[in-house]
Design a protein around this motif. Sequence first.
Motif, PDB file in Angstrom:
ATOM      1  N   ARG A  50     -50.129 -10.074  27.599  1.00 38.72           N
ATOM      2  CA  ARG A  50     -49.065 -10.136  28.610  1.00 38.72           C
ATOM      3  C   ARG A  50     -48.708 -11.593  28.890  1.00 38.72           C
ATOM      4  O   ARG A  50     -47.534 -11.958  28.922  1.00 38.72           O
ATOM      5  N   GLU A  51     -49.722 -12.418  29.073  1.00 40.37           N
ATOM      6  CA  GLU A  51     -49.474 -13.827  29.374  1.00 40.37           C
ATOM      7  C   GLU A  51     -48.826 -14.550  28.206  1.00 40.37           C
ATOM      8  O   GLU A  51     -48.020 -15.460  28.405  1.00 40.37           O
ATOM      9  N   ALA A  52     -49.164 -14.139  26.979  1.00 38.69           N
ATOM     10  CA  ALA A  52     -48.571 -14.762  25.792  1.00 38.69           C
ATOM     11  C   ALA A  52     -47.167 -14.233  25.524  1.00 38.69           C
ATOM     12  O   ALA A  52     -46.436 -14.792  24.704  1.00 38.69           O
ATOM     13  N   GLY A  53     -46.788 -13.151  26.198  1.00 33.55           N
ATOM     14  CA  GLY A  53     -45.457 -12.591  26.025  1.00 33.55           C
ATOM     15  C   GLY A  53     -45.313 -11.720  24.787  1.00 33.55           C
ATOM     16  O   GLY A  53     -44.195 -11.429  24.365  1.00 33.55           O
ATOM     17  N   THR A  54     -46.436 -11.292  24.204  1.00 37.57           N
ATOM     18  CA  THR A  54     -46.365 -10.476  22.988  1.00 37.57           C
ATOM     19  C   THR A  54     -46.172  -8.996  23.293  1.00 37.57           C
ATOM     20  O   THR A  54     -45.844  -8.224  22.391  1.00 37.57           O
ATOM     21  N   ILE A  55     -46.392  -8.593  24.558  1.00 36.02           N
ATOM     22  CA  ILE A  55     -46.107  -7.222  24.965  1.00 36.02           C
ATOM     23  C   ILE A  55     -45.341  -7.256  26.280  1.00 36.02           C
ATOM     24  O   ILE A  55     -45.441  -8.215  27.051  1.00 36.02           O
ATOM     25  N   SER A  56     -44.571  -6.213  26.523  1.00 33.82           N
ATOM     26  CA  SER A  56     -43.772  -6.150  27.754  1.00 33.82           C
ATOM     27  C   SER A  56     -44.655  -5.800  28.941  1.00 33.82           C
ATOM     28  O   SER A  56     -45.784  -5.335  28.786  1.00 33.82           O
TER      29      SER A  56
END
Length: 80
Positions: A50-56
Amino acid sequence: MGLITGLLTLPLAPVRGVVWVAERLQEQAEHELNDPAVVRRRLREVQAAREAGTISEQEAADREAELVRRLLPPTGGLEV
């Protein structure tokens, strides 16, 4: 198991072996699925993704809800 029974069921030995292995695999899979340490590690992985932005946000929330459900004891079949 007696001698006669053992001899008569000898052709089934490979089947019994496969069943035994399948049972051990099922036990291991259930342990891995419900082991609190594994669930907590996966929760950390979801947070990192989540923090890396790889999943919504929605996907992260769905995954977290499923993982938290695994940590909670069964409610006796009552779902809210």
